[in-house]
Design an enzyme around this catalytic site. Structure first.
Site, PDB file in Angstrom:
ATOM      1  N   LEU A   1       0.854  -1.189   0.000  1.00  0.00           N
ATOM      2  CA  LEU A   1       0.000   0.000   0.000  1.00  0.00           C
ATOM      3  C   LEU A   1       0.887   1.236   0.000  1.00  0.00           C
ATOM      4  CD1 LEU A   1      -2.716  -0.936   2.683  1.00  0.00           C
ATOM      5  CD2 LEU A   1      -2.978  -0.971   0.198  1.00  0.00           C
ATOM      6  N   ASP A   2       0.376   2.331  -0.572  1.00  0.00           N
ATOM      7  CA  ASP A   2       1.099   3.594  -0.557  1.00  0.00           C
ATOM      8  C   ASP A   2       1.204   4.134   0.872  1.00  0.00           C
ATOM      9  OD1 ASP A   2       1.192   3.470  -3.317  1.00  0.00           O
ATOM     10  OD2 ASP A   2      -0.585   4.726  -3.576  1.00  0.00           O
ATOM     11  N   ALA A   3       2.129   5.057   1.076  1.00  0.00           N
ATOM     12  CA  ALA A   3       2.345   5.622   2.406  1.00  0.00           C
ATOM     13  C   ALA A   3       1.077   6.260   2.971  1.00  0.00           C
ATOM     14  CB  ALA A   3       3.475   6.644   2.358  1.00  0.00           C
TER      15      ALA A   3
END
Length: 231
Positions: A100-102
């Site tokens: 997942l993205d930050a």
């Protein structure tokens, strides 16, 4: 499993160190010296190193509720790795199955079983992933059919695979996709002229984020959850 990987799983040795010992003839399988790093062994195989039998460490499987401002990586970069949340031995030997993205929160699965995680991440396996999405503009009803038919993402040659969109509120929806292109959910909404302002993953395959977990918390997967990936 490859013999060199088996040795690393049972010891603190690196892959290169294991290969060196194999070359030196220090490893036996069922009493026979084996020098081939790719020799196939199994958890029940009798493998000895310096005449000491190696005990196979069973694969580990966890779910973690990823908070914002951390990354799905084994290396700290601009943000810290999510693996810091795991209070287990050799946490950084594990890897994340489905990143997942930050700025995205929600379910991530963490393991050291490469074949198991391949069932989740390989495009050929079509593993469903459900996201809760908040957008900057109202989501039109036409988006349901557009996502079901597939949308054209920028710099992609093919349409996205059919996806299921359920509109919950003017600017909130559940989206289920079966592939994992780079920033796919954000790019799908951008393709219909909208912008994602909040993104949270609720489910991977049949595994749902445990409602008892708070951001940053984790737990081992159950046997049924582990088995569901290979079902």
């Amino acid at each position: 499993m490859r013999l060199d990987k088996f040795i690393c799983r049972c010891t603190e040795l690196t892959r290169s160190e294991a290969k060196k010992l194999l070359k030196q003839g220090e490893v036996r399988v069922s009493g026979e010296v084996i020098k081939d790093p790719g020799f196939q062994v199994y958890p029940e195989s009798e493998v000895t190193l310096f005449d000491n039998r190696l005990s196979f460490e069973q694969a580990r499987y966890y779910m973690l509720y990823k908070p914002q401002d951390c990354i799905c990586s084994n290396i700290d970069e601009l943000y810290p790795s999510v693996l810091h949340f795991l209070d287990v031995d050799r946490a950084f030997d594990l890897h994340i199955a489905g990143r997942l993205d930050a700025d995205t929160t929600g379910l991530i699965l963490i393991t050291d079983d490469g074949q198991w995680s391949h069932q989740i991440t390989s495009p050929k396996k079509s593993c469903d992933k459900r996201y809760r999405v908040q957008t900057s503009k109202d989501i039109p009803e036409s988006a349901i059919q557009a996502f079901a038919a597939g949308v054209q993402l920028q710099n992609e040659s093919k349409l996205t695979r059919p996806a299921t969109l359920q509109i919950l509120a003017p600017r909130e929806a559940l989206l289920t996709i079966s592939e994992g292109k780079y920033h796919q959910v954000k790019r799908m909404f951008a393709a219909i002229g909208n912008r994602v302002v909040g993104l949270h993953r609720e489910q991977i395959g049949d595994i749902e984020l445990d409602a008892e977990l708070e951001p940053g918390q984790w737990r081992p997967l159950t046997g049924a959850e582990i088995a569901s990936v290979n079902a």
